[in-house]
Scaffold this motif. Structure first.
Motif, PDB file in Angstrom:
ATOM      1  N   MET A   1       0.843  -1.190   0.000  1.00  0.00           N
ATOM      2  CA  MET A   1       0.000   0.000   0.000  1.00  0.00           C
ATOM      3  C   MET A   1       0.880   1.243   0.000  1.00  0.00           C
ATOM      4  SD  MET A   1      -2.983   0.886   2.644  1.00  0.00           S
ATOM      5  CE  MET A   1      -3.448   2.536   2.958  1.00  0.00           C
ATOM      6  N   THR A   2       0.640   2.133  -0.912  1.00  0.00           N
ATOM      7  CA  THR A   2       1.422   3.352  -1.031  1.00  0.00           C
ATOM      8  C   THR A   2       0.896   4.420  -0.080  1.00  0.00           C
ATOM      9  OG1 THR A   2       1.820   2.875  -3.352  1.00  0.00           O
ATOM     10  CG2 THR A   2       2.200   5.120  -2.637  1.00  0.00           C
ATOM     11  N   ILE A   3       1.826   5.058   0.623  1.00  0.00           N
ATOM     12  CA  ILE A   3       1.477   6.160   1.519  1.00  0.00           C
ATOM     13  C   ILE A   3       1.576   7.444   0.699  1.00  0.00           C
ATOM     14  CG2 ILE A   3       2.119   7.397   3.613  1.00  0.00           C
ATOM     15  CD1 ILE A   3       3.424   4.714   4.545  1.00  0.00           C
ATOM     16  N   PRO A   4       0.470   8.190   0.539  1.00  0.00           N
ATOM     17  CA  PRO A   4       0.472   9.366  -0.338  1.00  0.00           C
ATOM     18  C   PRO A   4       0.933  10.668   0.310  1.00  0.00           C
ATOM     19  CG  PRO A   4      -1.733   8.965   0.426  1.00  0.00           C
ATOM     20  CD  PRO A   4      -0.871   7.854   0.997  1.00  0.00           C
ATOM     21  N   VAL A   5       1.103  10.666   1.635  1.00  0.00           N
ATOM     22  CA  VAL A   5       1.421  11.899   2.357  1.00  0.00           C
ATOM     23  C   VAL A   5       2.775  11.765   3.039  1.00  0.00           C
ATOM     24  CG1 VAL A   5       0.664  13.396   4.245  1.00  0.00           C
ATOM     25  CG2 VAL A   5      -1.024  12.385   2.727  1.00  0.00           C
ATOM     26  N   SER A   6       3.541  12.849   3.015  1.00  0.00           N
ATOM     27  CA  SER A   6       4.847  12.876   3.661  1.00  0.00           C
ATOM     28  C   SER A   6       4.999  14.190   4.418  1.00  0.00           C
ATOM     29  CB  SER A   6       5.950  12.750   2.604  1.00  0.00           C
ATOM     30  OG  SER A   6       7.229  12.728   3.202  1.00  0.00           O
ATOM     31  N   ILE A   7       5.747  14.152   5.504  1.00  0.00           N
ATOM     32  CA  ILE A   7       6.076  15.372   6.234  1.00  0.00           C
ATOM     33  C   ILE A   7       7.457  15.788   5.761  1.00  0.00           C
ATOM     34  CG2 ILE A   7       6.477  16.433   8.484  1.00  0.00           C
ATOM     35  CD1 ILE A   7       4.644  14.173   9.638  1.00  0.00           C
ATOM     36  N   ILE A   8       7.524  16.899   5.044  1.00  0.00           N
ATOM     37  CA  ILE A   8       8.793  17.374   4.508  1.00  0.00           C
ATOM     38  C   ILE A   8       9.356  18.422   5.465  1.00  0.00           C
ATOM     39  CG2 ILE A   8       7.734  19.109   2.994  1.00  0.00           C
ATOM     40  CD1 ILE A   8       9.909  18.255   0.897  1.00  0.00           C
ATOM     41  N   THR A   9      10.643  18.279   5.809  1.00  0.00           N
ATOM     42  CA  THR A   9      11.276  19.160   6.778  1.00  0.00           C
ATOM     43  C   THR A   9      12.425  19.914   6.124  1.00  0.00           C
ATOM     44  OG1 THR A   9      10.706  17.625   8.563  1.00  0.00           O
ATOM     45  CG2 THR A   9      12.426  19.245   9.033  1.00  0.00           C
ATOM     46  N   CYS A  10      12.396  21.224   6.246  1.00  0.00           N
ATOM     47  CA  CYS A  10      13.426  22.080   5.670  1.00  0.00           C
ATOM     48  C   CYS A  10      14.726  21.930   6.456  1.00  0.00           C
ATOM     49  CB  CYS A  10      12.969  23.540   5.696  1.00  0.00           C
ATOM     50  SG  CYS A  10      14.210  24.700   5.074  1.00  0.00           S
ATOM     51  N   PRO A  11      15.840  21.647   5.771  1.00  0.00           N
ATOM     52  CA  PRO A  11      17.116  21.512   6.473  1.00  0.00           C
ATOM     53  C   PRO A  11      17.692  22.857   6.935  1.00  0.00           C
ATOM     54  CG  PRO A  11      17.464  21.309   4.119  1.00  0.00           C
ATOM     55  CD  PRO A  11      15.977  21.395   4.337  1.00  0.00           C
ATOM     56  N   GLU A  12      17.175  23.949   6.390  1.00  0.00           N
ATOM     57  CA  GLU A  12      17.684  25.270   6.749  1.00  0.00           C
ATOM     58  C   GLU A  12      17.053  25.805   8.038  1.00  0.00           C
ATOM     59  OE1 GLU A  12      20.204  26.984   5.233  1.00  0.00           O
ATOM     60  OE2 GLU A  12      20.427  25.132   4.082  1.00  0.00           O
ATOM     61  N   CYS A  13      15.717  25.741   8.133  1.00  0.00           N
ATOM     62  CA  CYS A  13      15.038  26.341   9.286  1.00  0.00           C
ATOM     63  C   CYS A  13      14.342  25.319  10.187  1.00  0.00           C
ATOM     64  CB  CYS A  13      14.043  27.403   8.827  1.00  0.00           C
ATOM     65  SG  CYS A  13      12.557  26.739   8.027  1.00  0.00           S
ATOM     66  N   TRP A  28      11.163  17.449  -7.955  1.00  0.00           N
ATOM     67  CA  TRP A  28      12.572  17.822  -7.828  1.00  0.00           C
ATOM     68  C   TRP A  28      12.803  19.081  -7.023  1.00  0.00           C
ATOM     69  CZ3 TRP A  28      11.485  16.388 -13.212  1.00  0.00           C
ATOM     70  CH2 TRP A  28      11.820  15.056 -13.462  1.00  0.00           C
ATOM     71  N   PHE A  29      11.797  19.938  -6.901  1.00  0.00           N
ATOM     72  CA  PHE A  29      11.964  21.194  -6.171  1.00  0.00           C
ATOM     73  C   PHE A  29      10.816  21.390  -5.194  1.00  0.00           C
ATOM     74  CE2 PHE A  29      13.784  21.838 -10.423  1.00  0.00           C
ATOM     75  CZ  PHE A  29      15.110  22.059 -10.062  1.00  0.00           C
ATOM     76  N   TYR A  30      11.121  22.078  -4.093  1.00  0.00           N
ATOM     77  CA  TYR A  30      10.099  22.395  -3.094  1.00  0.00           C
ATOM     78  C   TYR A  30      10.513  23.690  -2.408  1.00  0.00           C
ATOM     79  CZ  TYR A  30       7.065  22.031   0.987  1.00  0.00           C
ATOM     80  OH  TYR A  30       6.127  22.287   1.957  1.00  0.00           O
ATOM     81  N   ASP A  31       9.598  24.642  -2.337  1.00  0.00           N
ATOM     82  CA  ASP A  31       9.848  25.897  -1.625  1.00  0.00           C
ATOM     83  C   ASP A  31       9.372  25.769  -0.184  1.00  0.00           C
ATOM     84  OD1 ASP A  31      10.938  27.657  -3.636  1.00  0.00           O
ATOM     85  OD2 ASP A  31       8.960  27.661  -4.573  1.00  0.00           O
ATOM     86  N   CYS A  32      10.285  25.978   0.767  1.00  0.00           N
ATOM     87  CA  CYS A  32       9.904  25.949   2.178  1.00  0.00           C
ATOM     88  C   CYS A  32       8.887  27.055   2.422  1.00  0.00           C
ATOM     89  CB  CYS A  32      11.124  26.149   3.074  1.00  0.00           C
ATOM     90  SG  CYS A  32      10.703  26.262   4.829  1.00  0.00           S
ATOM     91  N   LYS A  33       7.782  26.704   3.069  1.00  0.00           N
ATOM     92  CA  LYS A  33       6.714  27.668   3.320  1.00  0.00           C
ATOM     93  C   LYS A  33       7.042  28.607   4.475  1.00  0.00           C
ATOM     94  CE  LYS A  33       3.200  24.813   1.245  1.00  0.00           C
ATOM     95  NZ  LYS A  33       2.053  23.959   1.443  1.00  0.00           N
ATOM     96  N   ASN A  34       8.133  28.334   5.186  1.00  0.00           N
ATOM     97  CA  ASN A  34       8.530  29.197   6.290  1.00  0.00           C
ATOM     98  C   ASN A  34       9.632  30.173   5.887  1.00  0.00           C
ATOM     99  OD1 ASN A  34       8.457  29.914   9.186  1.00  0.00           O
ATOM    100  ND2 ASN A  34      10.523  29.074   9.179  1.00  0.00           N
ATOM    101  N   CYS A  35      10.755  29.660   5.362  1.00  0.00           N
ATOM    102  CA  CYS A  35      11.896  30.534   5.060  1.00  0.00           C
ATOM    103  C   CYS A  35      12.115  30.779   3.575  1.00  0.00           C
ATOM    104  CB  CYS A  35      13.175  29.972   5.683  1.00  0.00           C
ATOM    105  SG  CYS A  35      13.819  28.471   4.895  1.00  0.00           S
ATOM    106  N   GLY A  36      11.395  30.048   2.708  1.00  0.00           N
ATOM    107  CA  GLY A  36      11.508  30.260   1.277  1.00  0.00           C
ATOM    108  C   GLY A  36      12.675  29.555   0.604  1.00  0.00           C
ATOM    109  N   THR A  37      13.438  28.758   1.350  1.00  0.00           N
ATOM    110  CA  THR A  37      14.555  28.023   0.758  1.00  0.00           C
ATOM    111  C   THR A  37      14.033  27.060  -0.301  1.00  0.00           C
ATOM    112  OG1 THR A  37      15.894  28.169   2.759  1.00  0.00           O
ATOM    113  CG2 THR A  37      16.424  26.373   1.244  1.00  0.00           C
ATOM    114  N   LEU A  38      14.702  27.027  -1.448  1.00  0.00           N
ATOM    115  CA  LEU A  38      14.351  26.092  -2.508  1.00  0.00           C
ATOM    116  C   LEU A  38      15.089  24.787  -2.249  1.00  0.00           C
ATOM    117  CD1 LEU A  38      12.950  25.502  -5.219  1.00  0.00           C
ATOM    118  CD2 LEU A  38      15.028  26.329  -6.334  1.00  0.00           C
ATOM    119  N   LEU A  39      14.343  23.745  -1.915  1.00  0.00           N
ATOM    120  CA  LEU A  39      14.943  22.440  -1.653  1.00  0.00           C
ATOM    121  C   LEU A  39      15.108  21.678  -2.957  1.00  0.00           C
ATOM    122  CD1 LEU A  39      12.955  21.248   1.498  1.00  0.00           C
ATOM    123  CD2 LEU A  39      14.973  22.694   1.384  1.00  0.00           C
TER     124      LEU A  39
END
Length: 66
Positions: A1-13, A28-39
């Motif tokens: 069974m595939t888990i569709p949700v993940s908790i992504i954690t910014c390494p910067e903040c 391939w890319f994700y913008d942190c919703k707190n500090c704006g870092t492009l992961l």
């Protein structure tokens, strides 16, 4: 069974956000919703969820490649 949700954690903040992952592709890319870092994926990882998420992306969970 595939888990569709993940908790992504910014390494910067350290901010964590629960996100629904795409089921048919890697992200391939994700913008942190707190500090704006492009992961971007770490070397050797296929996507940001495999690098910074609590769960690997759906294609990897299913034993496929991205």
């Amino acid at each position: 069974m595939t888990i569709p949700v993940s908790i992504i954690t910014c390494p910067e903040c350290g901010h964590s956000e629960t996100e629904t992952m795409p089921t048919d592709a890697c992200q391939w890319f994700y913008d942190c919703k707190n500090c704006g870092t492009l992961l971007k994926p770490k070397k050797g990882d296929c996507c940001v969820y495999c690098s910074y998420g609590s769960v690997a992306c759906p294609p990897i969970q299913e034993g496929n490649s991205c």
